[in-house]
Scaffold this active site. Structure first.
Site, PDB file in Angstrom:
ATOM      1  N   HIS A  93      -0.762  26.637 -15.131  1.00  0.00           N
ATOM      2  CA  HIS A  93       0.189  27.630 -14.611  1.00  0.00           C
ATOM      3  C   HIS A  93       1.562  27.222 -15.120  1.00  0.00           C
ATOM      4  CE1 HIS A  93      -2.828  29.125 -11.668  1.00  0.00           C
ATOM      5  NE2 HIS A  93      -3.268  27.882 -11.785  1.00  0.00           N
ATOM      6  N   HIS A 141      -9.716  32.313 -10.594  1.00  0.00           N
ATOM      7  CA  HIS A 141      -9.902  31.093  -9.815  1.00  0.00           C
ATOM      8  C   HIS A 141     -11.000  31.384  -8.788  1.00  0.00           C
ATOM      9  CE1 HIS A 141      -6.128  29.844 -11.525  1.00  0.00           C
ATOM     10  NE2 HIS A 141      -6.009  28.782 -10.762  1.00  0.00           N
ATOM     11  N   GLU A 148     -12.673  26.754  -5.830  1.00  0.00           N
ATOM     12  CA  GLU A 148     -11.794  25.580  -5.712  1.00  0.00           C
ATOM     13  C   GLU A 148     -11.872  25.167  -4.237  1.00  0.00           C
ATOM     14  OE1 GLU A 148      -7.596  26.441  -6.160  1.00  0.00           O
ATOM     15  OE2 GLU A 148      -7.054  24.335  -6.429  1.00  0.00           O
TER      16      GLU A 148
HETATM   17  N1  HPA Z   1      -5.167  27.445  -7.273  1.00  0.00           N
HETATM   18  C1  HPA Z   1      -4.762  28.666  -6.926  1.00  0.00           C
HETATM   19  N2  HPA Z   1      -3.568  29.147  -7.252  1.00  0.00           N
HETATM   20  C2  HPA Z   1      -2.748  28.393  -7.965  1.00  0.00           C
HETATM   21  C3  HPA Z   1      -3.107  27.119  -8.348  1.00  0.00           C
HETATM   22  C4  HPA Z   1      -4.387  26.626  -8.001  1.00  0.00           C
HETATM   23  O1  HPA Z   1      -4.811  25.490  -8.303  1.00  0.00           O
HETATM   24  N3  HPA Z   1      -2.052  26.621  -9.035  1.00  0.00           N
HETATM   25  C5  HPA Z   1      -1.098  27.586  -9.083  1.00  0.00           C
HETATM   26  N4  HPA Z   1      -1.522  28.657  -8.420  1.00  0.00           N
HETATM   27 ZN    ZN Z   2      -4.940  26.920 -11.099  1.00  0.00          ZN
END
Ligand code: HPA
Ligand code: ZN
Length: 335
Positions: free
Chosen positions: A19, A197, A200
């Site tokens: 990012h 994403h 996570e």
């Molecule tokens: N996860 C979700 N959103 C994000 C992340 C991340 O690791 N880094 C910057 N925005």
């Molecule tokens: Zn990320």
């Protein structure tokens, strides 16, 4: 320097999960806060660094969005991106695909054009002056609604030549991929690729949704995929890459310690796993540091590190010819 560190330094690398707002180093944050007369709640660079202790993703995001407030002018976005590219050069990252969050800027009155032009011009210079190839990915903030994402996609229309894909980031739990099914369909109609994403902090179901509803080419993070055997089978069979961010996972308490990280298991199961830095200014290191700490904690071999690097080139959005060229550079170092 240990042999494995020497090897990592020499290894040509591609970064697929970065990012750009997360590469804002405290020194530049300070400089921009003075240049733009934007107040930040810190008096020194050390004070900023000391604030970087996180319990989970949200505790990081709160600080990350606050830090981005110092980015006002096109030059600021250029400087931010250029400093990141200089770090790439140091770490022998020869290709990078970077995320940017337009809504983080447009929601505080900065125009879409200001952000994308600054980033784009730095990427162009990076290719000319540093020899680093790159792609840009526009991320929607998933804590906002789908209408806001549609509005962002509309603002992006005049800049379609500057980015290859759309992605999905920010607070994962409670904001499943299904929330953005329509806007991702629209982006695909416009000829864009998609990534998201998922897995996570969120459950494996979110990875299924990203694949089935958003038709993603890659999963960002995806470390929770190992909780679901059927999902692992599918990811292996369809060769869906995972852009794993080891130091990020430790800083955000996804794993308690690097020794507990599942990166080696991902490789052992035949998943297309890659190593990336996510938000390096906040999580304690750029690409080489991520490779080093993962390799040392999990006893990764040179072959496994070279495989990680080739996985990234093959998972990238560059041409087949360039993938072959970059992979052969990896093979040369391995020999
Ligand atoms: N996860 C979700 N959103 C994000 C992340 C991340 O690791 N880094 C910057 N925005
Ligand atoms: Zn990320």
């Amino acid at each position: 320097m240990s042999e494995i560190r020497e090897f990592i330094k020499k290894l040509p690398k591609a970064e697929l999960h970065l990012h750009i707002e997360g590469s804002l180093e405290p020194e530049l944050m300070f400089k921009l806060s003075e240049r733009n007369k934007v107040e930040i709640p810190f008096k020194t660079v050390e004070e900023i660094r000391a604030a970087y202790e996180f319990d989970n993703l949200q505790s990081f995001l709160d600080i990350y969005y606050a830090g981005a407030a110092v980015l006002i002018k096109e030059q600021d976005f250029y400087d931010l991106t250029w400093e990141y590219l200089e770090r790439c050069k140091e770490d022998n990252v020869i290709h990078t695909e970077i995320f940017f969050d337009p809504q983080t800027h447009t929601d505080r009155g900065i125009s879409f054009n200001t952000a994308i032009n600054g980033i784009h011009n730095a990427l162009k210079d990076g290719e000319e002056k540093l020899g680093i190839t790159s792609k840009l990915i526009l991320c929607f903030l998933r804590h906002l609604d789908e209408d806001a994402a549609f509005k962002t996609l509309e603002e992006a229309q005049p800049h379609l030549d500057k980015f290859v894909a759309v992605g999905l980031d920010s607070s994962e739990v409670g904001h499943p991929p299904s929330k953005f099914e329509k806007v991702f369909a629209k982006a695909r109609e416009m000829g864009l690729l998609t990534v998201a994403h998922a897995g996570e902090e969120g459950p494996p179901e979110y990875i299924w949704e990203a694949l089935d509803l958003l038709k993603v080419s890659r999963i960002d993070h995806g470390v929770r995929s190992l909780e679901d055997e059927k999902l692992v089978d599918r990811l292996v069979k369809e060769k869906i890459p995972l852009t794993v961010c080891p130091l990020s996972n430790i800083k955000l308490c996804v794993f308690a310690d690097m020794k507990d990280h599942n990166y080696k298991s991902l490789l052992d199961k035949g998943l297309v796993a890659t190593i990336n830095s996510d938000d390096p200014a906040y999580f304690g290191g750029y690409m080489n540091q991520n490779f080093i700490e993962t390799a040392e904690a999990l006893n990764l071999s040179k072959e496994e590190l070279a495989l990680s690097s080739k996985n990234a080139f093959n998972a990238s959005f560059i041409s087949k010819e360039l993938k072959e060229k970059y992979c052969s550079l990896v093979d040369q170092v391995l020999k």
